[in-house]
Structures are given as structure tokens and as C-alpha cells.
Motif scaffolding. Structure first.
Motif, PDB file in Angstrom:
ATOM      1  N   GLY A 119       0.592  -1.456  -0.278  1.00  0.00           N
ATOM      2  CA  GLY A 119      -0.269   0.468   0.202  1.00  0.00           C
ATOM      3  C   GLY A 119       1.035   1.014   0.127  1.00  0.00           C
ATOM      4  O   GLY A 119       1.725   0.947  -0.335  1.00  0.00           O
ATOM      5  N   ALA A 120       0.386   2.638   0.672  1.00  0.00           N
ATOM      6  CA  ALA A 120       0.994   3.591   0.188  1.00  0.00           C
ATOM      7  C   ALA A 120       1.073   3.739   1.744  1.00  0.00           C
ATOM      8  O   ALA A 120       2.247   4.921   1.305  1.00  0.00           O
ATOM      9  CB  ALA A 120      -0.152   4.803  -0.841  1.00  0.00           C
ATOM     10  N   TRP A 121       1.082   3.595   2.580  1.00  0.00           N
ATOM     11  CA  TRP A 121       1.500   3.723   3.798  1.00  0.00           C
ATOM     12  C   TRP A 121       2.422   2.970   4.562  1.00  0.00           C
ATOM     13  O   TRP A 121       2.104   1.259   4.111  1.00  0.00           O
ATOM     14  CB  TRP A 121       0.286   3.897   4.590  1.00  0.00           C
ATOM     15  CG  TRP A 121      -0.631   4.691   4.278  1.00  0.00           C
ATOM     16  CD1 TRP A 121      -1.479   5.031   3.232  1.00  0.00           C
ATOM     17  CD2 TRP A 121      -0.766   6.601   4.470  1.00  0.00           C
ATOM     18  NE1 TRP A 121      -2.152   6.893   3.239  1.00  0.00           N
ATOM     19  CE2 TRP A 121      -1.366   6.981   3.591  1.00  0.00           C
ATOM     20  CE3 TRP A 121       0.144   7.361   5.188  1.00  0.00           C
ATOM     21  CZ2 TRP A 121      -1.976   8.424   3.983  1.00  0.00           C
ATOM     22  CZ3 TRP A 121      -0.375   8.331   5.677  1.00  0.00           C
ATOM     23  CH2 TRP A 121      -0.782   9.338   4.567  1.00  0.00           C
ATOM     24  N   VAL A 122       3.474   3.243   5.533  1.00  0.00           N
ATOM     25  CA  VAL A 122       4.119   2.754   5.999  1.00  0.00           C
ATOM     26  C   VAL A 122       4.210   3.146   7.060  1.00  0.00           C
ATOM     27  O   VAL A 122       4.306   4.827   7.876  1.00  0.00           O
ATOM     28  CB  VAL A 122       6.211   3.147   5.200  1.00  0.00           C
ATOM     29  CG1 VAL A 122       6.532   2.013   6.341  1.00  0.00           C
ATOM     30  CG2 VAL A 122       5.804   2.805   3.930  1.00  0.00           C
ATOM     31  N   THR A 123       4.883   1.995   8.434  1.00  0.00           N
ATOM     32  CA  THR A 123       4.018   2.273   9.647  1.00  0.00           C
ATOM     33  C   THR A 123       5.869   1.763  10.476  1.00  0.00           C
ATOM     34  O   THR A 123       5.991   0.791  10.115  1.00  0.00           O
ATOM     35  CB  THR A 123       2.647   1.381  10.086  1.00  0.00           C
ATOM     36  OG1 THR A 123       2.053   1.701  10.104  1.00  0.00           O
ATOM     37  CG2 THR A 123       3.011   1.284  11.768  1.00  0.00           C
ATOM     38  N   ASP A 124       6.185   3.164  11.041  1.00  0.00           N
ATOM     39  CA  ASP A 124       7.537   2.782  11.340  1.00  0.00           C
ATOM     40  C   ASP A 124       7.661   1.815  13.242  1.00  0.00           C
ATOM     41  O   ASP A 124       6.285   1.585  13.565  1.00  0.00           O
ATOM     42  CB  ASP A 124       8.168   3.941  11.762  1.00  0.00           C
ATOM     43  CG  ASP A 124       7.675   4.750  13.023  1.00  0.00           C
ATOM     44  OD1 ASP A 124       7.120   4.191  13.867  1.00  0.00           O
ATOM     45  OD2 ASP A 124       7.887   5.850  13.105  1.00  0.00           O
ATOM     46  N   VAL A 125       8.318   1.753  13.525  1.00  0.00           N
ATOM     47  CA  VAL A 125       8.973   0.105  14.698  1.00  0.00           C
ATOM     48  C   VAL A 125       7.447   0.985  15.646  1.00  0.00           C
ATOM     49  O   VAL A 125       7.291   0.416  15.993  1.00  0.00           O
ATOM     50  CB  VAL A 125       9.454  -0.216  15.610  1.00  0.00           C
ATOM     51  CG1 VAL A 125       9.817  -1.034  14.098  1.00  0.00           C
ATOM     52  CG2 VAL A 125      10.836   0.717  15.936  1.00  0.00           C
ATOM     53  N   GLU A 126       7.044   2.377  15.817  1.00  0.00           N
ATOM     54  CA  GLU A 126       7.005   3.014  16.536  1.00  0.00           C
ATOM     55  C   GLU A 126       6.162   3.618  16.997  1.00  0.00           C
ATOM     56  O   GLU A 126       4.525   4.201  17.553  1.00  0.00           O
ATOM     57  CB  GLU A 126       7.499   4.488  17.527  1.00  0.00           C
ATOM     58  CG  GLU A 126       9.118   3.782  17.802  1.00  0.00           C
ATOM     59  CD  GLU A 126       9.630   5.220  18.130  1.00  0.00           C
ATOM     60  OE1 GLU A 126       9.414   6.630  17.708  1.00  0.00           O
ATOM     61  OE2 GLU A 126      11.022   5.101  18.734  1.00  0.00           O
ATOM     62  N   ARG A 167       3.982   5.548  13.706  1.00  0.00           N
ATOM     63  CA  ARG A 167       3.914   6.166  13.141  1.00  0.00           C
ATOM     64  C   ARG A 167       3.740   5.931  11.586  1.00  0.00           C
ATOM     65  O   ARG A 167       4.472   4.782  11.230  1.00  0.00           O
ATOM     66  CB  ARG A 167       4.745   7.224  12.939  1.00  0.00           C
ATOM     67  CG  ARG A 167       5.405   8.016  14.731  1.00  0.00           C
ATOM     68  CD  ARG A 167       6.227   9.086  15.294  1.00  0.00           C
ATOM     69  NE  ARG A 167       7.255   8.512  14.545  1.00  0.00           N
ATOM     70  CZ  ARG A 167       8.695   8.058  15.363  1.00  0.00           C
ATOM     71  NH1 ARG A 167       8.801   9.283  16.410  1.00  0.00           N
ATOM     72  NH2 ARG A 167      10.191   7.924  14.926  1.00  0.00           N
ATOM     73  N   ARG A 168       2.800   6.752  11.461  1.00  0.00           N
ATOM     74  CA  ARG A 168       2.093   5.938   9.735  1.00  0.00           C
ATOM     75  C   ARG A 168       2.514   7.792   8.644  1.00  0.00           C
ATOM     76  O   ARG A 168       2.967   7.947   8.941  1.00  0.00           O
ATOM     77  CB  ARG A 168       0.403   6.416   9.711  1.00  0.00           C
ATOM     78  CG  ARG A 168       0.518   5.421   9.987  1.00  0.00           C
ATOM     79  CD  ARG A 168      -1.455   5.208   9.318  1.00  0.00           C
ATOM     80  NE  ARG A 168      -0.795   4.903   8.307  1.00  0.00           N
ATOM     81  CZ  ARG A 168      -2.811   5.270   7.640  1.00  0.00           C
ATOM     82  NH1 ARG A 168      -3.379   6.138   7.897  1.00  0.00           N
ATOM     83  NH2 ARG A 168      -2.288   5.197   6.017  1.00  0.00           N
ATOM     84  N   TYR A 169       3.446   6.671   8.010  1.00  0.00           N
ATOM     85  CA  TYR A 169       4.449   7.805   7.458  1.00  0.00           C
ATOM     86  C   TYR A 169       3.740   7.266   5.332  1.00  0.00           C
ATOM     87  O   TYR A 169       3.224   6.038   5.195  1.00  0.00           O
ATOM     88  CB  TYR A 169       5.942   7.420   6.773  1.00  0.00           C
ATOM     89  CG  TYR A 169       6.063   8.085   7.818  1.00  0.00           C
ATOM     90  CD1 TYR A 169       6.729   9.088   8.301  1.00  0.00           C
ATOM     91  CD2 TYR A 169       6.696   7.307   9.080  1.00  0.00           C
ATOM     92  CE1 TYR A 169       8.061   9.554   9.339  1.00  0.00           C
ATOM     93  CE2 TYR A 169       7.121   6.762  10.110  1.00  0.00           C
ATOM     94  CZ  TYR A 169       7.410   8.707  10.172  1.00  0.00           C
ATOM     95  OH  TYR A 169       8.371   8.693  11.682  1.00  0.00           O
ATOM     96  N   LEU A 170       3.378   8.864   4.814  1.00  0.00           N
ATOM     97  CA  LEU A 170       3.095   8.032   3.461  1.00  0.00           C
ATOM     98  C   LEU A 170       4.423   7.523   2.384  1.00  0.00           C
ATOM     99  O   LEU A 170       5.428   8.434   2.461  1.00  0.00           O
ATOM    100  CB  LEU A 170       1.930   9.118   2.482  1.00  0.00           C
ATOM    101  CG  LEU A 170       2.140   9.358   1.032  1.00  0.00           C
ATOM    102  CD1 LEU A 170       1.308   8.634   0.824  1.00  0.00           C
ATOM    103  CD2 LEU A 170       1.462  10.439   0.759  1.00  0.00           C
ATOM    104  N   ASP A 171       3.978   6.264   1.858  1.00  0.00           N
ATOM    105  CA  ASP A 171       5.717   5.871   0.805  1.00  0.00           C
ATOM    106  C   ASP A 171       5.131   6.621  -0.273  1.00  0.00           C
ATOM    107  O   ASP A 171       5.108   6.718  -0.855  1.00  0.00           O
ATOM    108  CB  ASP A 171       4.948   4.641   0.990  1.00  0.00           C
ATOM    109  CG  ASP A 171       6.068   3.789   0.602  1.00  0.00           C
ATOM    110  OD1 ASP A 171       7.193   4.475  -0.121  1.00  0.00           O
ATOM    111  OD2 ASP A 171       5.577   2.410  -0.468  1.00  0.00           O
ATOM    112  N   CYS A 172       6.790   7.585   0.206  1.00  0.00           N
ATOM    113  CA  CYS A 172       6.832   8.101  -1.926  1.00  0.00           C
ATOM    114  C   CYS A 172       8.484   7.886  -1.882  1.00  0.00           C
ATOM    115  O   CYS A 172       8.703   8.395  -3.146  1.00  0.00           O
ATOM    116  CB  CYS A 172       7.586   9.826  -1.241  1.00  0.00           C
ATOM    117  SG  CYS A 172       5.625  10.653  -0.652  1.00  0.00           S
ATOM    118  N   LEU A 173       8.567   6.402  -1.280  1.00  0.00           N
ATOM    119  CA  LEU A 173       9.842   5.902  -2.406  1.00  0.00           C
ATOM    120  C   LEU A 173       9.313   5.273  -3.147  1.00  0.00           C
ATOM    121  O   LEU A 173      10.347   4.567  -3.793  1.00  0.00           O
ATOM    122  CB  LEU A 173      10.577   4.900  -1.681  1.00  0.00           C
ATOM    123  CG  LEU A 173      11.187   5.619  -0.019  1.00  0.00           C
ATOM    124  CD1 LEU A 173      11.628   4.407   1.385  1.00  0.00           C
ATOM    125  CD2 LEU A 173      12.073   6.358  -0.547  1.00  0.00           C
TER     126      LEU A 173
END
Length: 112
Positions: A1-8, A10-16
């Protein structure tokens, strides 16, 4: 999907998506399953070794793109080297550049 969640959490929009290996999201179950299936058959392929998929792939890609033939590459550097050689050959055969007189112009500091 377009969202990444880090180990803490937090959600980030995947811009990679510029990195080709990440264009399909992170750990998508269908893609992971397909990759595992393929790794069970063949872990590395190359034009240096016969496999039963290169011919159909090249045929279908040429048909899809409307070209007579294709030459798959394993890396960007390999693709650029081949493009330079093809351009030089085209200059000699099509444009009439005198033999051994072709000049390749490239940008200093460019990626390739």
C-alpha cells in the motif's frame, strides 16, 4: 500500500516509489508469495544461461511495444552501456558517420 508504519507506530506516506523494488508496497502478501514461488524454481536468471521464460518474455514485450526485438538488462549501468554501443552502431550504419569517428557526449557528474 501507500502507507508505511514505523516500529513506534507512526504512519508515513510511502514516497519511495522511485526505487523500482518498492513500487508495489512493502511486503504485499501476493508479491511475497510469488517471489517465494520463483525463488524455489530459480534464484537468479541471466541471458548467459538458458531458461524457458526469456523467449516468451522477449516475444511478448516486443509485441507489446511494437518493436522487432528487445534486449533485457539486469542493471541501469548495463542498459546505458548497451544504449551507447547501439547509438554508435546506428551512427555508423544509418547516419554514415565515418568508421572510428563517432563521438559520445555525456554530462560530467551524471548518474551513469
Amino acid at each position: 500500500g501507500a502507507w508505511v508504519t514505523d516500529v513506534e507506530g507512526r504512519r508515513y506516506l510511502d514516497c519511495l516509489a522511485g526505487y523500482s523494488a518498492l513500487n508495489f508496497g512493502h511486503g504485499h502478501p501476493r508479491l511475497v508469495a510469488r517471489a517465494q514461488e520463483q525463488l524455489g524454481r530459480l534464484t537468479l536468471t541471466s541471458r548467459a544461461f538458458y531458461n524457458d521464460q526469456l523467449g516468451p518474455f522477449a516475444r511478448d514485450l516486443a509485441q507489446l511495444t511494437g518493436k522487432e526485438m528487445v534486449l533485457p538488462m539486469n542493471s541501469g549501468a548495463e542498459a546505458v552501456e548497451t544504449a551507447i554501443k547501439v547509438a554508435r552502431k546506428w551512427g555508423y550504419l544509418v547516419k554514415g558517420v565515418p568508421e572510428n569517428r563517432a563521438t559520445i557526449v555525456a554530462m560530467e557528474g551524471n548518474f551513469h
